[in-house]
Design a protein around this motif. Sequence first.
Motif, PDB file in Angstrom:
ATOM      1  N   ALA A  42       0.835  -1.208   0.000  1.00 11.91           N
ATOM      2  CA  ALA A  42       0.000   0.000   0.000  1.00 11.91           C
ATOM      3  C   ALA A  42       0.865   1.252   0.000  1.00 11.91           C
ATOM      4  O   ALA A  42       0.548   2.230  -0.682  1.00 11.91           O
ATOM      5  N   ARG A  43       1.945   1.244   0.761  1.00  7.41           N
ATOM      6  CA  ARG A  43       2.837   2.412   0.787  1.00  7.41           C
ATOM      7  C   ARG A  43       3.527   2.614  -0.553  1.00  7.41           C
ATOM      8  O   ARG A  43       3.707   3.747  -0.999  1.00  7.41           O
ATOM      9  N   LEU A  44       3.937   1.522  -1.195  1.00  8.03           N
ATOM     10  CA  LEU A  44       4.595   1.650  -2.496  1.00  8.03           C
ATOM     11  C   LEU A  44       3.635   2.179  -3.561  1.00  8.03           C
ATOM     12  O   LEU A  44       4.048   2.913  -4.456  1.00  8.03           O
ATOM     13  N   PHE A  49      -3.141   2.780   4.214  1.00  3.01           N
ATOM     14  CA  PHE A  49      -3.394   1.414   4.660  1.00  3.01           C
ATOM     15  C   PHE A  49      -4.189   1.473   5.946  1.00  3.01           C
ATOM     16  O   PHE A  49      -3.719   1.970   6.960  1.00  3.01           O
ATOM     17  N   GLY A  50      -5.404   0.990   5.905  1.00  2.00           N
ATOM     18  CA  GLY A  50      -6.233   0.979   7.097  1.00  2.00           C
ATOM     19  C   GLY A  50      -7.641   0.532   6.771  1.00  2.00           C
ATOM     20  O   GLY A  50      -8.030   0.409   5.609  1.00  2.00           O
ATOM     21  N   VAL A  51      -8.405   0.298   7.809  1.00  3.14           N
ATOM     22  CA  VAL A  51      -9.766  -0.188   7.627  1.00  3.14           C
ATOM     23  C   VAL A  51     -10.640   0.870   6.964  1.00  3.14           C
ATOM     24  O   VAL A  51     -11.425   0.557   6.069  1.00  3.14           O
ATOM     25  N   GLU A  57     -12.950   2.516  -0.194  1.00  5.71           N
ATOM     26  CA  GLU A  57     -12.746   2.039  -1.559  1.00  5.71           C
ATOM     27  C   GLU A  57     -13.806   1.017  -1.942  1.00  5.71           C
ATOM     28  O   GLU A  57     -14.286   0.999  -3.072  1.00  5.71           O
ATOM     29  N   ARG A  58     -14.196   0.160  -1.014  1.00  8.03           N
ATOM     30  CA  ARG A  58     -15.194  -0.871  -1.308  1.00  8.03           C
ATOM     31  C   ARG A  58     -16.599  -0.281  -1.480  1.00  8.03           C
ATOM     32  O   ARG A  58     -17.393  -0.826  -2.216  1.00  8.03           O
TER      33      ARG A  58
END
Length: 89
Positions: A42-44, A49-51, A57-58
């Motif tokens: 996720a960082r790249l 990054f997290g819930v 996004e979902r």
Amino acid sequence: MNLIQQILRAVLFLVLAFFGLVMAFVFMASTALAIGVLYIVARLKGRPFGVKAYWAERRRPPMPPRPGAPGGRQTRERDVTDIEMREIP
């Protein structure tokens, strides 16, 4: 004879408990490794990054298909809210 059976049961219980502990440790270590990999990916990619980011996004509506795009099938306009259930004897 009863004392020997109790000792054998206790030893068997301790061996099974030890293997259960080892399996739980392996599960926790593999989960931590998977979360670490997901964090790095996720960082790249530059995403958070997290819930909250995952659910945001979902919950985003899907992109409508472009006219003339290959494999673009039509989606239903309404969501399924009820199902029919039958018992099979």
